[in-house]
Scaffold this active site. Structure first.
Site, short mmCIF file in Angstrom:
data_model
loop_
_atom_site.label_atom_id
_atom_site.label_comp_id
_atom_site.label_asym_id
_atom_site.label_seq_id
_atom_site.Cartn_x
_atom_site.Cartn_y
_atom_site.Cartn_z
CG ASN A 127 31.20 44.47 32.34
OD1 ASN A 127 31.17 43.72 33.32
ND2 ASN A 127 30.15 44.69 31.57
CG ASN A 128 34.91 40.83 27.72
OD1 ASN A 128 34.55 39.69 28.02
ND2 ASN A 128 35.03 41.23 26.47
CG HIS B 285 35.73 38.83 34.55
ND1 HIS B 285 34.93 38.51 33.48
CD2 HIS B 285 35.19 39.94 35.11
CE1 HIS B 285 33.95 39.38 33.38
NE2 HIS B 285 34.09 40.26 34.36
CB CYS B 286 39.83 42.98 33.48
SG CYS B 286 40.29 44.68 33.91
N PRO B 287 37.29 43.73 35.78
CG PRO B 287 37.39 44.58 37.94
CD PRO B 287 37.98 43.53 37.06
#
Length: 273
Positions: free
Chosen positions: A133-134, A128-130
């Site tokens: 945001n997904n 999950h990559c901030p």
């Protein structure tokens, strides 16, 4: 798909502030200040802003695209035995290569993992990559890699323009001390920003391509799940992520063909696999 995660939303805002600031410095303090009488000025404006546009398109695709969410069953399934102590079926038990997610309370296909932030299971979830945001999963990894590539290209391009503007003598540049100080300050901030983001995305890109060529996601590496099947050729592995189009078109943020049928997967889940 948009995740309402405060950290992710802040990271998206920071990303666009950094991109627009870099575009402002390049145009206002480098190109218009040192190339206003040269044909190189319009050329760099067009090229730099084209890369910015492609970066934004790929980023928005990565943010808004479905990463490969496993559909929930239409009717609620009875997984009460999963939570019972001593039950023969627990999370991670295999059933024809499918597993059970106790959080979603549904079956999930092979190599799917649950994301605690998205609160859903994602097919071939990498992480999950901030910054988008997904989750980075089966259906949007292509756009995530495109975003990283364009950030890296813009970082190198910006640093090159800053160096070139200071190496080449500018006879028509303003001698006003305030303007010179402002230009120096903006250029220093831009170089630091470009170097920081550039090194960051290069490290992530290396990790992404290593995972693709080894046919292994970041979660699988952490969990120690290794695939012992014969690995396909490099081009085949890359085309699974980037699509079946010509490699020249892989960097265009166009529609990524799905690897699987959602309708078929939903049918399997709704019929208790």
């Amino acid at each position: 798909m948009f995740v309402r995660d405060p950290c992710g939303i802040i990271c998206i805002i920071v990303t666009y502030i950094a991109v627009f600031y870099a575009d402002y410095v390049v145009i206002r303090w480098i190109i218009l200040h040192t190339m206003q009488d040269s044909l190189w000025g319009p050329f760099h404006v067009v090229i730099f802003n084209t890369l910015v546009l492609l970066l934004m398109m790929s980023h928005l695709k990565a943010v808004c695209s479905d990463p490969g969410v496993v559909p929930l069953p239409q009717t609620r399934m009875d997984f009460s035995d999963i939570h019972t102590a001593g039950s023969g079926l627990e999370e991670g038990d295999e059933r024809d290569d499918w597993t059970v997610c106790t959080r979603c309370e549904t079956y999930r296909p092979p190599r799917a993992h649950h994301c605690r932030i998205c609160k859903r299971c994602i097919r071939r979830m990498d992480h999950h990559c901030p910054w988008i945001n997904n989750c980075v999963g089966e259906r949007n990894q292509k756009y995530f890699i495109q975003f990283l590539v364009y950030v890296g290209m813009l970082a190198v391009y910006a640093i090159t323009l800053v160096i070139a503007s200071w190496v080449n003598d500018c006879t028509h540049c303003s001698n006003d001390v305030t303007i010179k100080q402002s230009r120096i300050l903006h250029c220093v901030i831009l170089v630091l920003e470009a170097a920081l983001f550039g090194m960051f995305v290069v490290a992530i890109l290396i990790d992404q391509f290593q995972g693709i060529l080894c046919d292994e996601t970041a979660i699988e590496r952490i969990q120690g799940h290794h695939h012992h099947k014969t690995s396909p050729r490099t081009f085949t592995l890359l085309s699974q992520v980037c699509g079946k189009s010509h490699p020249v078109l892989w960097l265009l943020p166009c529609q990524n063909p799905p690897r699987y049928s959602y309708r078929r997967e939903a049918h399997l889940i709704n019929h208790d696999v």
